[in-house]
Design a protein around this motif. Structure first.
Motif, PDB file in Angstrom:
ATOM      1  N   ARG A  24      14.321   8.616  -6.481  1.00 19.14           N
ATOM      2  CA  ARG A  24      14.967   9.602  -5.506  1.00 19.14           C
ATOM      3  C   ARG A  24      15.801  10.608  -6.193  1.00 19.14           C
ATOM      4  O   ARG A  24      15.591  11.821  -5.659  1.00 19.14           O
ATOM      5  CB  ARG A  24      15.797   8.624  -4.636  1.00 19.14           C
ATOM      6  N   ILE A  25      16.565  10.508  -7.120  1.00 16.56           N
ATOM      7  CA  ILE A  25      17.276  11.302  -7.735  1.00 16.56           C
ATOM      8  C   ILE A  25      16.400  12.355  -8.412  1.00 16.56           C
ATOM      9  O   ILE A  25      16.724  13.676  -8.336  1.00 16.56           O
ATOM     10  CB  ILE A  25      18.249  10.653  -8.804  1.00 16.56           C
ATOM     11  N   SER A  26      15.271  11.868  -9.180  1.00 15.97           N
ATOM     12  CA  SER A  26      14.432  12.765  -9.721  1.00 15.97           C
ATOM     13  C   SER A  26      13.714  13.793  -8.897  1.00 15.97           C
ATOM     14  O   SER A  26      13.674  15.020  -9.040  1.00 15.97           O
ATOM     15  CB  SER A  26      13.406  12.110 -10.695  1.00 15.97           C
ATOM     16  N   ARG A  27      13.354  13.541  -7.659  1.00 17.02           N
ATOM     17  CA  ARG A  27      12.785  14.435  -6.704  1.00 17.02           C
ATOM     18  C   ARG A  27      13.784  15.259  -6.116  1.00 17.02           C
ATOM     19  O   ARG A  27      13.553  16.327  -5.893  1.00 17.02           O
ATOM     20  CB  ARG A  27      12.334  13.611  -5.460  1.00 17.02           C
ATOM     21  N   ILE A  28      15.110  14.831  -5.891  1.00 19.53           N
ATOM     22  CA  ILE A  28      16.200  15.865  -5.461  1.00 19.53           C
ATOM     23  C   ILE A  28      16.241  17.266  -6.479  1.00 19.53           C
ATOM     24  O   ILE A  28      16.361  18.012  -6.358  1.00 19.53           O
ATOM     25  CB  ILE A  28      17.444  14.953  -5.239  1.00 19.53           C
ATOM     26  N   ARG A  29      16.387  16.407  -7.877  1.00 20.16           N
ATOM     27  CA  ARG A  29      16.655  17.449  -8.804  1.00 20.16           C
ATOM     28  C   ARG A  29      15.211  18.350  -8.873  1.00 20.16           C
ATOM     29  O   ARG A  29      15.610  19.804  -9.247  1.00 20.16           O
ATOM     30  CB  ARG A  29      16.651  16.823 -10.215  1.00 20.16           C
ATOM     31  N   THR A  30      14.186  17.993  -8.718  1.00 21.02           N
ATOM     32  CA  THR A  30      13.017  19.091  -8.615  1.00 21.02           C
ATOM     33  C   THR A  30      13.327  19.757  -7.552  1.00 21.02           C
ATOM     34  O   THR A  30      13.018  21.107  -7.764  1.00 21.02           O
ATOM     35  CB  THR A  30      11.734  18.248  -8.404  1.00 21.02           C
ATOM     36  N   VAL A  62      21.891  11.008   0.364  1.00 20.75           N
ATOM     37  CA  VAL A  62      23.449  10.556   0.868  1.00 20.75           C
ATOM     38  C   VAL A  62      22.835   9.350   1.589  1.00 20.75           C
ATOM     39  O   VAL A  62      23.769   8.262   1.419  1.00 20.75           O
ATOM     40  CB  VAL A  62      23.986  11.659   1.741  1.00 20.75           C
ATOM     41  N   THR A  63      22.080   9.498   2.610  1.00 17.39           N
ATOM     42  CA  THR A  63      22.093   8.429   3.743  1.00 17.39           C
ATOM     43  C   THR A  63      21.551   7.171   2.716  1.00 17.39           C
ATOM     44  O   THR A  63      21.505   6.015   3.274  1.00 17.39           O
ATOM     45  CB  THR A  63      21.110   8.552   4.699  1.00 17.39           C
ATOM     46  N   LYS A  64      20.552   7.281   1.796  1.00 17.87           N
ATOM     47  CA  LYS A  64      19.979   6.050   0.995  1.00 17.87           C
ATOM     48  C   LYS A  64      20.969   5.689  -0.182  1.00 17.87           C
ATOM     49  O   LYS A  64      20.737   4.594  -0.813  1.00 17.87           O
ATOM     50  CB  LYS A  64      18.724   6.583   0.290  1.00 17.87           C
ATOM     51  N   THR A  71      29.555  15.268  -2.672  1.00 18.36           N
ATOM     52  CA  THR A  71      28.489  15.768  -3.856  1.00 18.36           C
ATOM     53  C   THR A  71      27.532  16.926  -3.317  1.00 18.36           C
ATOM     54  O   THR A  71      27.602  17.993  -3.982  1.00 18.36           O
ATOM     55  CB  THR A  71      28.019  14.692  -4.754  1.00 18.36           C
ATOM     56  N   VAL A  72      26.894  16.242  -2.203  1.00 20.25           N
ATOM     57  CA  VAL A  72      25.915  17.193  -1.899  1.00 20.25           C
ATOM     58  C   VAL A  72      26.360  18.073  -1.131  1.00 20.25           C
ATOM     59  O   VAL A  72      25.906  19.299  -1.253  1.00 20.25           O
ATOM     60  CB  VAL A  72      24.985  15.828  -0.984  1.00 20.25           C
TER      61      VAL A  72
END
Length: 88
Positions: A24-30, A62-64, A71-72
């Motif tokens: 999930r974090i990797s996807r957000i960073r992309t 955030v929801t997950k 931060t978001v």
């Protein structure tokens, strides 16, 4: 090393959660990287389009529970300000 059955189970569960959260974090960073690339290129329309697709991904983090809401909010605010600063 864990001896109790519950501790062994907890280790297995934690590893599964770690893998999912990392994805999930990797996807957000992309998604964020796509916005930053468009900003660096000076393309306001592309940056706005990338921002629109990145925003729900970040909110989903955030929801997950993988990112804190403040931060978001801070990151979205800063990205938005940088997009507005691009001279069209």
């Amino acid at each position: 090393m864990a001896q109790h059955q519950s501790a062994k189970k907890r280790i297995r569960r934690n590893e599964r959660r770690r893998v999912v959260n990392h994805a999930r974090i990797s996807r957000i960073r992309t998604f964020v990287k796509k916005v930053e690339t468009a900003i660096a290129g000076g393309d306001k329309e592309a940056a706005q389009a990338a921002f629109k697709s990145a925003q729900p991904e970040m909110q989903r983090g955030v929801t997950k529970g993988v990112l804190h809401k403040n931060t978001v909010a801070r990151k979205l605010s800063r990205l938005s300000a940088r997009i507005k600063a691009i001279s069209a």
